[in-house]
Design an enzyme around this catalytic site. Structure first.
Site, PDB file in Angstrom:
ATOM      1  N   ASP A  13       0.869  -1.169   0.000  1.00 55.47           N
ATOM      2  CA  ASP A  13       0.000   0.000   0.000  1.00 55.47           C
ATOM      3  C   ASP A  13       0.915   1.232   0.000  1.00 55.47           C
ATOM      4  O   ASP A  13       2.114   1.133   0.267  1.00 55.47           O
ATOM      5  CB  ASP A  13      -0.870  -0.046   1.267  1.00 55.47           C
ATOM      6  CG  ASP A  13      -1.701   1.211   1.451  1.00 55.47           C
ATOM      7  OD1 ASP A  13      -2.378   1.618   0.490  1.00 55.47           O
ATOM      8  OD2 ASP A  13      -1.668   1.786   2.555  1.00 55.47           O
ATOM      9  N   ASP A  15      -0.218   5.269   0.891  1.00 53.93           N
ATOM     10  CA  ASP A  15      -0.474   6.249   1.952  1.00 53.93           C
ATOM     11  C   ASP A  15      -0.566   5.576   3.319  1.00 53.93           C
ATOM     12  O   ASP A  15      -1.371   4.670   3.534  1.00 53.93           O
ATOM     13  CB  ASP A  15      -1.766   7.012   1.682  1.00 53.93           C
ATOM     14  CG  ASP A  15      -1.664   7.903   0.448  1.00 53.93           C
ATOM     15  OD1 ASP A  15      -0.572   7.970  -0.139  1.00 53.93           O
ATOM     16  OD2 ASP A  15      -2.676   8.523   0.072  1.00 53.93           O
ATOM     17  N   ASP A 207      -1.865  -0.623   5.916  1.00 51.33           N
ATOM     18  CA  ASP A 207      -2.241  -0.047   7.212  1.00 51.33           C
ATOM     19  C   ASP A 207      -3.732   0.188   7.389  1.00 51.33           C
ATOM     20  O   ASP A 207      -4.176   0.542   8.487  1.00 51.33           O
ATOM     21  CB  ASP A 207      -1.535   1.299   7.401  1.00 51.33           C
ATOM     22  CG  ASP A 207      -2.137   2.384   6.517  1.00 51.33           C
ATOM     23  OD1 ASP A 207      -2.282   2.153   5.294  1.00 51.33           O
ATOM     24  OD2 ASP A 207      -2.494   3.457   7.037  1.00 51.33           O
TER      25      ASP A 207
END
Length: 265
Positions: A13, A15, A207
C-alpha cells in the site's frame, strides 16, 4: 524467516504505509527499496491511488514499468500498453451518475464534485498531485458527511447499483462489486507466474481496512500501525506469518521487512 534468495514479491500500500500519512515521504524505506532492487525483488504497488498518481511515483521509486494495482483493485495494470490512464472514462462517469442519484438520500461528496484546489487543501497534495488523484478510471473517493450509523444503509443502496464501499486510510471508496486488492493481486500474481514460469512468495504491507483483502491473500502480512479508527483485523490462522508493527508509515514499512527479511550478520 524468509530468505532474500528465494523468489519474492513485495506488495505494498502507499499512503500510511510506504508513504508517510502526512508528508508522503518515504525516507525511512529508502534502504530497503535499494536492497530490493539490488536483489531483483519486484515491488508491486497496490493502492487506492489512481494510475495517474502511481506511474510518476514509480519513476521516483525506481520501479518504472512494473505492474501495479490502482483504485483499490478496480484497475490492474499488467503491461506497458495498459499504462495509459483513461482519466475519467465512461465507467467512472457512469459511476458518478449513479452516486449523484444517491445524494438525494445521503449526505456525501465525491472527488468529482471538488476542484483540484479543494482536494489539495484537504489532502496536503500539490495541485498537480491533486489533479492526478481526480483522474479516475473505475472508482470514486467519497467524503462521508452523514451520520456514521447510516453507512450500512448506504452500503445497501450501493449494492442495488452493483457497487461496494470500502474504507481507506483517509476516505471512503466506492467501486464496482467484486473488485478489491485481494482479487486484483491474485490476477496480477497469476499473470507474473505465467510470464516468469515461477510462483513468487508474497509479502504484503498495509495499514488500512481496504488493505485487508490483500493482507489476507499474501503469504506473509505486515499490518502497519495506522491512523484509521477502524482496526485492521485479519482472519488468518497462521499468526506466525502476520506481523503488527510498532511504528507508523515508512518506519513501520521498514520494521516489517526487517522482521521477515533481515538476515543475521
Amino acid at each position: 524467516m524468509v530468505s532474500l534468495d528465494q523468489p519474492l514479491l513485495i506488495v505494498t500500500d502507499l499512503d500510511g504505509s510506504l508513504l508517510d500519512h502526512h508528508d508522503y515521504r518515504w525516507d525511512a524505506a529508502s534502504e530497503w527499496l535499494a536492497r530490493l532492487k539490488q536483489n531483483q525483488i519486484p515491488l508491486v504497488i497496490c493502492s487506492s491511488k489512481t494510475a495517474a498518481e502511481i506511474i510518476p511515483l514509480q519513476k521516483k521509486l525506481g520501479i518504472a514499468g512494473s505492474p501495479f494495482i490502482a483504485e483499490n483493485g478496480a484497475r490492474i495494470v499488467l503491461e506497458a500498453e495498459d499504462r495509459r490512464s483513461e482519466g475519467q472514462g465512461q465507467a467512472y462517469l457512469a459511476l458518478c451518475q449513479q452516486l449523484k442519484g444517491l445524494q438525494a438520500d445521503f449526505r456525501f461528496t465525491g472527488f468529482h464534485d471538488f476542484s483540484d484546489v479543494e482536494v489539495s487543501r484537504f489532502t496536503g497534495l500539490t495541485l498537480a498531485e491533486a489533479s492526478q488523484s481526480r483522474q479516475r478510471d473505475a472508482s470514486e473517493v467519497v467524503l462521508w458527511r452523514d451520520d456514521a450509523a447510516r453507512l450500512d444503509e448506504f452500503r445497501a443502496a450501493l449494492h442495488q447499483h452493483g457497487l461496494a464501499l470500502t474504507q481507506g486510510g483517509r476516505f471512503w471508496h466506492v467501486m464496482p462489486e467484486g473488485c478489491g486488492k485481494g482479487h486484483a493481486l491474485q490476477t496480477l500474481q497469476q499473470h507474473l507466474a505465467r510470464r516468469e514460469g515461477i510462483t513468487r512468495t508474497t509479502i504484503g504491507l498495509g495499514d488500512g481496512p481496504n488493505d485487508v483483502p490483500m493482507l489476507e491473500y499474501v503469504d506473509y502480512a505486515v499490518v502497519i500501525k495506522g491512523f484509521s479508527k477502524t482496526p485492521v483485523i485479519l482472519t488468518r490462522d497462521d499468526e506466525e506469518n502476520v506481523y503488527h508493527t510498532a511504528h507508523v508509515g515508512p518506519e513501520g514499512w521498514r520494521e516489517g521487512l526487517d522482521y521477515f527479511l533481515a538476515q543475521p550478520d
